[in-house]
Design a protein around this motif. Structure first.
Motif, PDB file in Angstrom:
ATOM      1  N   VAL A   1       0.827  -1.204   0.000  1.00 57.31           N
ATOM      2  CA  VAL A   1       0.000   0.000   0.000  1.00 57.31           C
ATOM      3  C   VAL A   1       0.863   1.256   0.000  1.00 57.31           C
ATOM      4  CG1 VAL A   1      -0.262   0.302   2.509  1.00 57.31           C
ATOM      5  CG2 VAL A   1      -2.101   1.003   0.978  1.00 57.31           C
ATOM      6  N   PHE A   2       2.010   1.204   0.634  1.00 56.98           N
ATOM      7  CA  PHE A   2       2.906   2.354   0.670  1.00 56.98           C
ATOM      8  C   PHE A   2       3.388   2.698  -0.741  1.00 56.98           C
ATOM      9  CE2 PHE A   2       7.121   4.321   1.112  1.00 56.98           C
ATOM     10  CZ  PHE A   2       6.847   5.336   2.005  1.00 56.98           C
ATOM     11  N   ILE A   3       3.869   1.695  -1.466  1.00 52.14           N
ATOM     12  CA  ILE A   3       4.345   1.932  -2.830  1.00 52.14           C
ATOM     13  C   ILE A   3       3.180   2.281  -3.750  1.00 52.14           C
ATOM     14  CG2 ILE A   3       5.489   0.860  -4.818  1.00 52.14           C
ATOM     15  CD1 ILE A   3       6.999  -0.918  -2.793  1.00 52.14           C
ATOM     16  N   GLY A   4       2.046   1.602  -3.577  1.00 49.69           N
ATOM     17  CA  GLY A   4       0.870   1.897  -4.385  1.00 49.69           C
ATOM     18  C   GLY A   4       0.386   3.327  -4.203  1.00 49.69           C
ATOM     19  N   ALA A   5       0.440   3.831  -2.969  1.00 51.78           N
ATOM     20  CA  ALA A   5       0.013   5.204  -2.688  1.00 51.78           C
ATOM     21  C   ALA A   5       0.923   6.212  -3.377  1.00 51.78           C
ATOM     22  CB  ALA A   5      -0.012   5.444  -1.183  1.00 51.78           C
ATOM     23  N   ILE A   6       2.210   5.974  -3.312  1.00 50.39           N
ATOM     24  CA  ILE A   6       3.160   6.889  -3.966  1.00 50.39           C
ATOM     25  C   ILE A   6       2.944   6.888  -5.480  1.00 50.39           C
ATOM     26  CG2 ILE A   6       5.603   7.280  -4.468  1.00 50.39           C
ATOM     27  CD1 ILE A   6       6.222   6.283  -1.642  1.00 50.39           C
ATOM     28  N   MET A   7       2.763   5.708  -6.054  1.00 51.54           N
ATOM     29  CA  MET A   7       2.532   5.613  -7.498  1.00 51.54           C
ATOM     30  C   MET A   7       1.246   6.328  -7.898  1.00 51.54           C
ATOM     31  SD  MET A   7       3.624   1.612  -8.112  1.00 51.54           S
ATOM     32  CE  MET A   7       3.075   1.613  -9.827  1.00 51.54           C
ATOM     33  N   SER A   8       0.196   6.173  -7.088  1.00 46.26           N
ATOM     34  CA  SER A   8      -1.080   6.834  -7.371  1.00 46.26           C
ATOM     35  C   SER A   8      -0.940   8.350  -7.309  1.00 46.26           C
ATOM     36  CB  SER A   8      -2.147   6.365  -6.388  1.00 46.26           C
ATOM     37  OG  SER A   8      -3.337   7.093  -6.553  1.00 46.26           O
TER      38      SER A   8
END
Length: 568
Positions: A514-521
Motif C-alpha cells: 500500500v505504501f508503494i501503491g500510494a506513492i505511485m497513485s
C-alpha cells in the motif's frame, strides 16, 4: 462603509475571539486541547463540521458561481449524504474503538509507521496549502473592496484565528464555530431576503424565478455523462463522493471535529446533521447568487466587478477603449431591460410561442453582453499585465456594498471574516495536533508528559498559523476560489483515502504494497493533472473531481499488483 458598518464588523469579530478564549479557558490537558474534552453534543458537532467546510470562499465564490453558471454547482454536493453514511458506519467505530487523537494513528496499527507518516505528511502538505488559501481567498477580495493592503488583511485574519485557536484548541474552535455559523447563515438569509425585496416595484418573486429559469440559471441537474464536465449528476455521485469520503473521513481538520463527541452515537448524529443540512445550505447560497443575477437584469451592472482593477485601467492608454465598451454595455443593457420586461409580459399571457420568442431575444442580448464583458477582460489583460481578469468572486460583495442598507453591509463582511476564521481555525488546530501526535511525539520525543505535549501542540499551531499567513501573502488567484480549494483537495485527498480504503476492506494487503501503491497513485494523479492543464491529456482529459475516484482506485489497484508481484 459607514461607521455603523465598521462597528458591526469589528464588534462581531472581537466578540467571537473573546468568546472562544473565554469558553476554553479551562483547557489544561491534551485530551481537552485536541478532543475538546470529548463532551461535545451532536448538534454542536454538526455545526462545527459545517462551519469547518463553509469557508469564506463559500460565501464569496458560490454566489458568483451561480451568477455566471447557474445552480448546477449544487450537484457537487449530491454525494455528501452517501459519504456521511459510509463514514458513520465504517470509519467512526474504528476511530472510537482505538481512541485515537488523529486518523493517521490507526494506519500504524493496521500497517506500519512509514504508511502512517506518509498519510500524515500528505495531509500536512495539502492542508497547509489549504490554510493559506482560506486566509488569502477572502483577503484579496476584502482588501480590494475595503481599500486595505492585502498583507494587512492576511495578518488580521490570521492573528484573530491564532489567538483563540492556540489558546483553547479544539474546544475553542468548536465553541466559536457555533457563533460563527449563526452569524454566517443569519447574514446570508437576511441578504437573500433583501436581494428579492430590492427588485423593482411590480417585479415579484415569481417574475424573478421566471427570468432566472428562462435565462438558464435554474438548471439544477445535468444527467449528461462527460468526463470533462466538472459539475454533473454523475461527477457529484461518484467523484464528489470520493472527495467527501476523503475530506470528512481522513482529513484531520474534520476528523478532529467529531472525535470530540461525547459518544459514537453523538458523532454519528453530528455527521448525519451535516449530510442533511449541507445541501440545503449550499442551495440557499447559490440561489442568492441567482437572485443577484436577476437583480442585475433590472439594474445596470458594471462591465467588470473589480473596481480596483478598473481604476488601474483608467490610468492607462487603454482607458478610452475601456470606457467605450462600458458605454456599449450600457446601451445593450437598456435593450435587454426592455426584452426582460417583454418576457415577463409574455409569461403572464401563457402563450408558448410568445414566451419562446421573448426568451430567445433575452438570451441573445445576454450573449452580446457576455461578449462585451469578455472584450473588457481582454483589454484589462493588456492594460494591466498580471491583473486578475476573473471577477466572479467580487460579484456578491459588490452588490452588498452598492445596494444593501447600512448595518447589513457590516454584517455581511462579518460573515466573510467569520467564515475565514472558522475554517482556518479548524485547519490550524488539526495541523498542530497532527504534527504533535504523528511526528513529534512518535518520532522526536516519546517520553514527554501531558503538559509538554500540550505546550508543543500550542507552539506547532502557532507555527502553522504564521506559515499560513506567509503562504497567503505569496499566492495568486486561481480561475475561481472555490474551484481552487476543490482542485487542491482533488490532487491530494485520493491517495490518503485509497490508503484507508485498503486498510478497512482489503486485509490481505500489507504495508509495503500500500505504501508503494500510494506513492505511485499520487504521482499518476499529478501527471494526469499536468497533462490536462497543458491540453495534451488525450483520452485522459477529465474534470478534476474525477481525480478523487481515479486516485483512490489506483491506490487499491497498484497495491494489489504489487502484492501479487511480491507473492510470486
Amino acid at each position: 462603509m459607514s461607521n455603523i458598518d465598521w462597528i458591526v464588523l469589528f464588534g462581531t469579530l472581537i466578540s467571537i475571539v473573546a468568546y472562544g478564549v473565554w469558553k476554553s479557558r479551562d483547557t489544561k490537558d491534551m485530551d481537552g486541547y485536541l478532543r475538546g474534552g470529548s463532551d461535545v453534543k451532536w448538534w454542536a458537532i454538526g455545526l462545527s463540521i459545517m462551519a469547518t467546510q463553509a469557508s469564506a470562499i463559500t460565501f464569496l465564490s458560490t454566489p458568483g458561481q451561480a451568477f455566471n453558471d447557474g445552480m448546477g454547482f449544487i450537484q457537487f454536493y449530491f454525494g455528501l449524504p452517501i459519504a456521511m453514511i459510509i463514514i458513520a458506519v465504517f470509519f467512526l467505530p474504528i476511530y472510537y474503538k482505538l481512541k485515537v487523537y488523529t486518523a493517521y494513528e490507526y494506519l500504524e496499527t493496521r500497517f506500519d509507521m512509514k504508511t502512517r507518516m506518509l498519510a500524515a505528511f500528505i495531509f500536512l502538505i495539502q492542508r497547509g496549502l489549504g490554510a493559506g488559501i482560506t486566509i488569502y481567498a477572502p483577503s484579496i477580495i476584502l482588501s480590494s473592496l475595503l481599500g486595505w493592503d492585502l498583507k494587512i488583511t492576511n495578518v488580521l485574519i490570521g492573528v484573530l484565528v491564532i489567538i483563540y485557536t492556540v489558546s483553547g484548541g479544539t474546544k475553542a474552535v468548536t465553541q466559536t464555530q457555533k457563533t460563527q455559523m449563526a452569524v454566517m447563515m443569519g447574514g446570508m438569509i437576511i441578504a437573500g431576503i433583501l436581494v428579492i425585496t430590492s427588485l423593482p416595484t411590480g417585479v415579484g418573486f415569481g417574475d424573478a424565478l421566471n427570468v432566472a429559469g428562462k435565462m438558464g440559471k435554474l438548471n439544477v441537474v445535468d444527467f449528461s455523462f462527460d468526463l470533462k464536465n466538472r459539475y454533473s449528476f454523475w461527477s457529484g455521485m461518484t467523484g464528489a463522493v470520493f472527495l467527501f469520503l476523503s475530506y470528512f473521513g481522513t482529513d484531520q481538520s474534520q476528523v478532529q471535529r467529531y472525535l470530540s463527541g461525547k459518544s459514537l452515537s453523538e458523532s454519528r448524529l453530528g455527521l448525519m446533521m451535516n449530510g442533511l443540512l449541507k445541501v440545503p445550505m449550499q442551495f440557499i447560497i447559490l440561489f442568492i447568487g441567482v437572485m443577484v443575477f436577476v437583480y442585475y437584469q433590472y439594474n445596470q451592472p458594471p462591465v467588470f466587478f473589480n473596481d480596483t482593477v478598473k481604476e488601474q485601467v483608467y490610468s492607462t492608454d487603454y482607458a478610452d477603449d475601456f470606457r467605450g465598451l462600458e458605454s456599449e454595455y450600457t446601451s445593450i443593457f437598456d435593450e435587454k431591460l426592455d426584452a426582460v420586461n417583454q418576457l415577463n409580459a409574455a409569461m403572464k399571457t401563457d402563450d408558448p410561442q410568445e414566451i419562446e420568442q421573448a426568451q430567445a431575444l433575452v438570451n441573445s442580448i445576454q450573449a452580446q453582453s457576455d461578449e462585451i464583458r469578455n472584450e473588457a477582460k481582454a483589454i484589462i489583460e493588456e492594460a494591466v499585465p498580471g491583473a486578475e481578469i476573473n471577477d466572479k468572486d467580487y460579484i456578491f460583495m459588490t452588490f452588498v456594498m452598492n445596494v444593501l442598507p447600512v448595518g447589513i453591509v457590516g454584517l455581511l463582511f462579518a460573515v466573510i471574516f467569520s467564515a475565514a476564521m472558522s475554517s482556518t481555525s479548524s485547519e490550524l488546530n488539526a495541523l498542530g495536533g497532527t504534527t504533535t501526535i504523528d511526528f513529534y511525539k512518535r518520532r522526536v520525543k516519546q517520553d514527554g508528559d501531558d503538559l509538554h505535549y500540550l505546550k508543543s501542540s500550542k507552539l506547532f499551531t502557532l507555527a502553522w498559523g504564521i506559515l499560513a499567513i506567509i503562504v497567503a501573502s505569496t499566492l495568486s488567484l486561481f480561475e475561481n476560489l472555490i474551484q481552487a480549494v476543490n482542485l487542491i483537495g482533488s490532487l491530494f485527498y485520493p491517495t490518503v483515502l485509497g490508503i484507508f480504503i485498503v486498510a478497512f476492506f482489503f486485509k490481505s494487503i500489507k504495508s509495503n504494497a500500500v505504501f508503494i501503491g500510494a506513492i505511485m497513485s499520487q504521482i499518476a494523479i499529478i501527471v494526469i493533472h499536468y497533462l490536462n492543464v497543458e491540453g495534451i491529456a488525450g483520452v485522459f482529459t477529465m474534470g478534476f473531481l474525477w481525480y478523487n475516484a481515479l486516485g483512490c482506485i489506483l491506490v487499491v489497484l497498484f497495491s494489489f499488483i504489487i502484492k501479487g508481484l511480491r507473492d510470486k
